[in-house]
Design an enzyme around this catalytic site. Structure first.
Site, PDB file in Angstrom:
ATOM      1  N   ASP A  56      -1.523  -0.695   5.848  1.00 42.02           N
ATOM      2  CA  ASP A  56      -1.828  -0.159   7.180  1.00 42.02           C
ATOM      3  C   ASP A  56      -3.313  -0.220   7.512  1.00 42.02           C
ATOM      4  O   ASP A  56      -3.732   0.302   8.543  1.00 42.02           O
ATOM      5  CB  ASP A  56      -1.353   1.295   7.281  1.00 42.02           C
ATOM      6  CG  ASP A  56      -2.240   2.246   6.474  1.00 42.02           C
ATOM      7  OD1 ASP A  56      -2.464   1.975   5.285  1.00 42.02           O
ATOM      8  OD2 ASP A  56      -2.713   3.244   7.034  1.00 42.02           O
TER       9      ASP A  56
ATOM     10  N   ASP B 139       0.873  -1.156   0.000  1.00 42.43           N
ATOM     11  CA  ASP B 139       0.000   0.000   0.000  1.00 42.43           C
ATOM     12  C   ASP B 139       0.923   1.222   0.000  1.00 42.43           C
ATOM     13  O   ASP B 139       2.123   1.096   0.257  1.00 42.43           O
ATOM     14  CB  ASP B 139      -0.886  -0.029   1.255  1.00 42.43           C
ATOM     15  CG  ASP B 139      -1.733   1.207   1.397  1.00 42.43           C
ATOM     16  OD1 ASP B 139      -2.412   1.584   0.423  1.00 42.43           O
ATOM     17  OD2 ASP B 139      -1.698   1.821   2.480  1.00 42.43           O
TER      18      ASP B 139
END
Length: 214
Positions: A166, A9
């Site tokens: 996250d 990400d």
């Protein structure tokens, strides 16, 4: 098992871009006489792309306004100020260097153009073999489609791939795609939302041990 591909990400994982996103959002809202947002408020809203960010921001202010105008305003401002305050998280560069033998991709719900510009501006672009934003695939995270298509692109398999993120969106996308998931605790989501990850790490450098162990 040997890991052949690591998917990352972007925001909240590789870079902390929350202040720049907050600045862009507040510019567009204050321009219309609407109260802005704190970084803590924005942290809870980011992750699903600019459209959802604007929608959530309007919901928070209990307003109904043309979303498209605000989206265009946000993108235009953010392009010009993409890394005024954004920083690379600790140990990211050093860790990516040590993982050089493994293919690496970034899959973000940010637009592809903005994802590439963020990485380039912060000097991280060279570490990645493929960058994909929310506009590159038919679906976006938490759908597994971007993960599955990226695995195919590298001619590897889910059991030789891991995803690092996250948020619960990354974990769900990875799980549905059949890959091992690694959640970082220093990003934008509370630790409680990361509990379904296969691995939870407090430091980006902990990824080296995981990659070598699997």
């Amino acid at each position: 098992m040997t890991i052949e591909l690591i998917i990352f990400d972007l925001d909240g994982t590789l870079v902390d871009s929350c202040k720049d996103i907050t600045q862009a959002l507040n510019y567009c809202f204050k321009k219309r006489g609407i109260e802005g947002f704190s970084q803590e408020e924005v942290k809870k809203m980011v992750g699903e792309g600019v459209n959802r960010l604007i929608e959530k921001a309007l919901q928070l202010r209990k307003l109904s306004l043309p979303v498209q105008d605000l989206i265009e305003c946000f993108i235009n401002y953010y392009k010009k100020h993409i890394a005024d305050f954004s920083i690379v998280y600790p140990n990211v560069r050093e860790t990516l260097e040590k993982l050089k033998g493994i293919k690496k991709a970034v899959i973000s719900n940010k637009l592809t153009e903005l994802s590439i510009k963020t990485l380039k501006t912060l000097g991280l672009l060279e570490y990645f073999d493929f960058i994909a934003g929310s506009d590159l695939f038919a679906e976006r995270k938490p759908s597994p489609v971007p993960i599955i298509e990226t695995i195919k692109r590298f001619n590897t398999s889910p059991d030789k791939t891991i995803i690092v993120g996250d948020s619960e969106l990354d974990i769900k996308a990875g799980t549905l795609a059949g890959v091992k998931t690694v959640a970082v605790t220093y990003g934008y989501r509370e630790k409680e939302l990361l509990k379904n990850a296969d691995f939870i790490i407090d430091k980006f450098s902990d990824l080296i041990t995981i990659a070598r162990t699997l």
